[in-house]
Scaffold this motif. Structure first.
Motif, PDB file in Angstrom:
ATOM      1  N   ALA A 145    -132.738  89.680   5.647  1.00 29.59           N
ATOM      2  CA  ALA A 145    -132.787  88.705   6.901  1.00 29.59           C
ATOM      3  C   ALA A 145    -131.625  87.864   6.820  1.00 29.59           C
ATOM      4  O   ALA A 145    -130.886  87.722   7.880  1.00 29.59           O
ATOM      5  N   PHE A 146    -131.093  87.177   5.738  1.00 30.75           N
ATOM      6  CA  PHE A 146    -129.951  86.458   5.604  1.00 30.75           C
ATOM      7  C   PHE A 146    -128.725  87.283   5.849  1.00 30.75           C
ATOM      8  O   PHE A 146    -127.718  86.804   6.762  1.00 30.75           O
ATOM      9  N   VAL A 147    -128.487  88.453   5.299  1.00 34.16           N
ATOM     10  CA  VAL A 147    -127.112  89.341   5.756  1.00 34.16           C
ATOM     11  C   VAL A 147    -127.338  89.601   7.443  1.00 34.16           C
ATOM     12  O   VAL A 147    -126.279  89.578   7.907  1.00 34.16           O
ATOM     13  N   ARG A 148    -128.469  89.788   7.870  1.00 35.31           N
ATOM     14  CA  ARG A 148    -128.559  90.121   9.510  1.00 35.31           C
ATOM     15  C   ARG A 148    -128.103  89.035  10.061  1.00 35.31           C
ATOM     16  O   ARG A 148    -127.310  88.949  11.103  1.00 35.31           O
ATOM     17  N   ARG A 149    -128.444  87.586   9.589  1.00 33.94           N
ATOM     18  CA  ARG A 149    -127.994  86.332  10.379  1.00 33.94           C
ATOM     19  C   ARG A 149    -126.545  86.214  10.205  1.00 33.94           C
ATOM     20  O   ARG A 149    -125.813  85.747  11.281  1.00 33.94           O
ATOM     21  N   TYR A 150    -126.012  86.400   9.016  1.00 31.86           N
ATOM     22  CA  TYR A 150    -124.616  86.547   8.627  1.00 31.86           C
ATOM     23  C   TYR A 150    -123.836  87.241   9.530  1.00 31.86           C
ATOM     24  O   TYR A 150    -122.797  87.126  10.222  1.00 31.86           O
ATOM     25  N   LEU A 151    -124.283  88.591   9.754  1.00 34.62           N
ATOM     26  CA  LEU A 151    -123.621  89.401  10.506  1.00 34.62           C
ATOM     27  C   LEU A 151    -123.532  89.224  12.062  1.00 34.62           C
ATOM     28  O   LEU A 151    -122.561  89.458  12.671  1.00 34.62           O
ATOM     29  N   GLN A 152    -124.836  88.599  12.408  1.00 37.85           N
ATOM     30  CA  GLN A 152    -124.783  88.217  13.781  1.00 37.85           C
ATOM     31  C   GLN A 152    -123.790  87.185  14.027  1.00 37.85           C
ATOM     32  O   GLN A 152    -123.293  87.016  15.147  1.00 37.85           O
ATOM     33  N   SER A 153    -123.740  86.447  13.030  1.00 36.92           N
ATOM     34  CA  SER A 153    -122.827  85.098  13.274  1.00 36.92           C
ATOM     35  C   SER A 153    -121.366  85.843  13.373  1.00 36.92           C
ATOM     36  O   SER A 153    -120.338  85.199  14.141  1.00 36.92           O
ATOM     37  N   MET A 154    -121.018  86.757  12.697  1.00 34.42           N
ATOM     38  CA  MET A 154    -119.822  87.179  12.642  1.00 34.42           C
ATOM     39  C   MET A 154    -119.659  88.226  13.846  1.00 34.42           C
ATOM     40  O   MET A 154    -118.688  88.308  14.267  1.00 34.42           O
ATOM     41  N   LYS A 155    -120.691  88.655  14.417  1.00 40.16           N
ATOM     42  CA  LYS A 155    -120.510  89.227  15.634  1.00 40.16           C
ATOM     43  C   LYS A 155    -120.133  88.303  16.954  1.00 40.16           C
ATOM     44  O   LYS A 155    -119.351  88.673  17.673  1.00 40.16           O
ATOM     45  N   HIS A 156    -120.624  87.003  16.779  1.00 43.90           N
ATOM     46  CA  HIS A 156    -120.260  86.185  17.751  1.00 43.90           C
ATOM     47  C   HIS A 156    -118.801  85.962  17.451  1.00 43.90           C
ATOM     48  O   HIS A 156    -117.898  85.575  18.724  1.00 43.90           O
ATOM     49  N   ARG A 157    -118.215  85.837  16.287  1.00 47.73           N
ATOM     50  CA  ARG A 157    -116.884  85.570  16.200  1.00 47.73           C
ATOM     51  C   ARG A 157    -115.899  86.712  16.579  1.00 47.73           C
ATOM     52  O   ARG A 157    -114.999  86.559  17.259  1.00 47.73           O
ATOM     53  N   PHE A 158    -116.469  87.884  16.025  1.00 57.12           N
ATOM     54  CA  PHE A 158    -115.339  88.976  16.432  1.00 57.12           C
ATOM     55  C   PHE A 158    -115.931  89.921  17.528  1.00 57.12           C
ATOM     56  O   PHE A 158    -115.261  90.882  17.816  1.00 57.12           O
ATOM     57  N   ARG A 159    -116.963  89.522  18.123  1.00 53.18           N
ATOM     58  CA  ARG A 159    -117.464  90.273  19.494  1.00 53.18           C
ATOM     59  C   ARG A 159    -117.566  91.682  19.164  1.00 53.18           C
ATOM     60  O   ARG A 159    -118.111  92.233  18.352  1.00 53.18           O
ATOM     61  N   ASP A 160    -116.666  92.466  20.194  1.00 51.16           N
ATOM     62  CA  ASP A 160    -116.846  94.047  20.152  1.00 51.16           C
ATOM     63  C   ASP A 160    -116.104  94.829  18.909  1.00 51.16           C
ATOM     64  O   ASP A 160    -116.141  95.787  18.668  1.00 51.16           O
ATOM     65  N   ASP A 161    -115.395  93.867  18.433  1.00 49.78           N
ATOM     66  CA  ASP A 161    -114.584  94.315  17.074  1.00 49.78           C
ATOM     67  C   ASP A 161    -115.353  94.800  15.798  1.00 49.78           C
ATOM     68  O   ASP A 161    -115.092  95.299  15.000  1.00 49.78           O
ATOM     69  N   LEU A 162    -116.760  94.153  15.796  1.00 47.96           N
ATOM     70  CA  LEU A 162    -117.601  94.447  14.781  1.00 47.96           C
ATOM     71  C   LEU A 162    -118.774  95.151  15.228  1.00 47.96           C
ATOM     72  O   LEU A 162    -119.701  94.707  15.997  1.00 47.96           O
ATOM     73  N   ASP A 163    -119.268  96.238  14.614  1.00 42.71           N
ATOM     74  CA  ASP A 163    -120.277  96.818  14.962  1.00 42.71           C
ATOM     75  C   ASP A 163    -121.111  97.396  13.551  1.00 42.71           C
ATOM     76  O   ASP A 163    -120.413  98.275  12.820  1.00 42.71           O
ATOM     77  N   VAL A 164    -122.022  96.728  13.327  1.00 43.92           N
ATOM     78  CA  VAL A 164    -122.845  97.048  11.848  1.00 43.92           C
ATOM     79  C   VAL A 164    -124.417  97.434  12.371  1.00 43.92           C
ATOM     80  O   VAL A 164    -124.926  96.729  12.967  1.00 43.92           O
ATOM     81  N   THR A 165    -124.921  98.218  11.319  1.00 42.72           N
ATOM     82  CA  THR A 165    -126.139  98.391  11.471  1.00 42.72           C
ATOM     83  C   THR A 165    -126.744  98.237   9.760  1.00 42.72           C
ATOM     84  O   THR A 165    -126.317  99.110   9.023  1.00 42.72           O
ATOM     85  N   VAL A 166    -127.620  97.462   9.960  1.00 45.89           N
ATOM     86  CA  VAL A 166    -128.426  97.208   8.568  1.00 45.89           C
ATOM     87  C   VAL A 166    -129.801  97.752   8.753  1.00 45.89           C
ATOM     88  O   VAL A 166    -130.731  97.273   9.652  1.00 45.89           O
ATOM     89  N   ASP A 167    -130.161  98.551   7.814  1.00 38.28           N
ATOM     90  CA  ASP A 167    -131.534  99.240   7.826  1.00 38.28           C
ATOM     91  C   ASP A 167    -132.093  98.792   6.375  1.00 38.28           C
ATOM     92  O   ASP A 167    -131.487  99.259   5.164  1.00 38.28           O
ATOM     93  N   CYS A 168    -133.272  98.442   6.274  1.00 38.77           N
ATOM     94  CA  CYS A 168    -133.821  98.257   4.922  1.00 38.77           C
ATOM     95  C   CYS A 168    -135.341  98.861   5.219  1.00 38.77           C
ATOM     96  O   CYS A 168    -136.124  98.368   5.977  1.00 38.77           O
ATOM     97  N   PRO A 169    -135.670 100.028   4.313  1.00 34.86           N
ATOM     98  CA  PRO A 169    -137.063 100.401   4.552  1.00 34.86           C
ATOM     99  C   PRO A 169    -138.160  99.522   4.206  1.00 34.86           C
ATOM    100  O   PRO A 169    -137.908  98.801   3.355  1.00 34.86           O
ATOM    101  N   PRO A 170    -139.098  99.318   5.244  1.00 36.29           N
ATOM    102  CA  PRO A 170    -140.240  98.376   4.747  1.00 36.29           C
ATOM    103  C   PRO A 170    -140.938  98.291   3.541  1.00 36.29           C
ATOM    104  O   PRO A 170    -141.221  97.369   3.002  1.00 36.29           O
ATOM    105  N   GLU A 171    -140.969  99.496   2.862  1.00 35.21           N
ATOM    106  CA  GLU A 171    -141.631  99.638   1.626  1.00 35.21           C
ATOM    107  C   GLU A 171    -140.783  98.636   0.720  1.00 35.21           C
ATOM    108  O   GLU A 171    -141.254  98.510  -0.613  1.00 35.21           O
ATOM    109  N   LEU A 172    -139.504  98.539   0.886  1.00 33.43           N
ATOM    110  CA  LEU A 172    -138.569  97.888  -0.192  1.00 33.43           C
ATOM    111  C   LEU A 172    -138.590  96.280  -0.032  1.00 33.43           C
ATOM    112  O   LEU A 172    -137.923  95.421  -0.917  1.00 33.43           O
TER     113      LEU A 172
END
Length: 174
Positions: A145-172
């Protein structure tokens, strides 16, 4: 017959303590739960041979000191890693904060004020998380959740130059 019994007695008096010492050395372990000669009810305190007794006691002291040194080394390594993490966080936090404040400033100047509350909310939550993570352990889900917030902040900063997908299986997550 008397000579034979005398030789047997003398040989036994020397060989039994040596066998005992040899067995202790063969069973040597740094495991704190391992049985020590003081815990062994079968081992007599003295064999009558001062040199062998001294060697046995020296070996027991060496084993105790090795266990203590091993435990201290593990503790020091853990402290070293913790100090490195805190140093990295203290270096990353101001740099990240300055960049996010500059991004907010540029967005305000460019009239993109609608996105600023989301950035400030993300920044605020991230700073709370960083401040609380110094003394506690978090789940993998909260780290993501922290990484997603950080990447969302970076997305605001870099706009379309940043495209990242974060996936964590629910069981982990827990």
């Amino acid at each position: 017959l008397v000579a034979l019994l005398g030789a047997f007695w003398a040989a036994r008096r020397v060989s039994v303590p040596l066998h005992r010492l040899s067995d202790q050395m063969a069973a040597f372990s740094l495991d704190a739960d391992a049985q020590t000669p003081e815990d062994d009810p079968v081992t007599p305190a003295r064999s009558g041979l001062d040199e062998v007794d001294g060697l046995n006691q020296a070996f027991d002291r060496l084993r105790a000191e090795l266990r203590q040194s091993f435990a201290e080394a593990v503790l020091l390594r853990a402290h070293k890693h913790r100090a490195q993490l805190v140093a990295l966080q203290s270096q990353m936090n101001p740099h990240f904060m300055y960049n996010m404040l500059a991004t907010i400033s540029v967005m305000a100047e460019m009239g993109q004020s609608a996105a600023i509350p989301a950035i400030v909310d993300d920044l605020s939550e991230m700073m709370r998380y960083i401040a609380s993570s110094e003394d506690s352990v978090h789940t993998l889900g909260s780290e993501f959740a922290f990484v997603r917030r950080y990447l969302q902040s970076m997305k605001h900063r870099f706009r379309d130059d940043l495209d990242v997908t974060v996936d964590c299986p629910p069981e982990l997550e827990e």
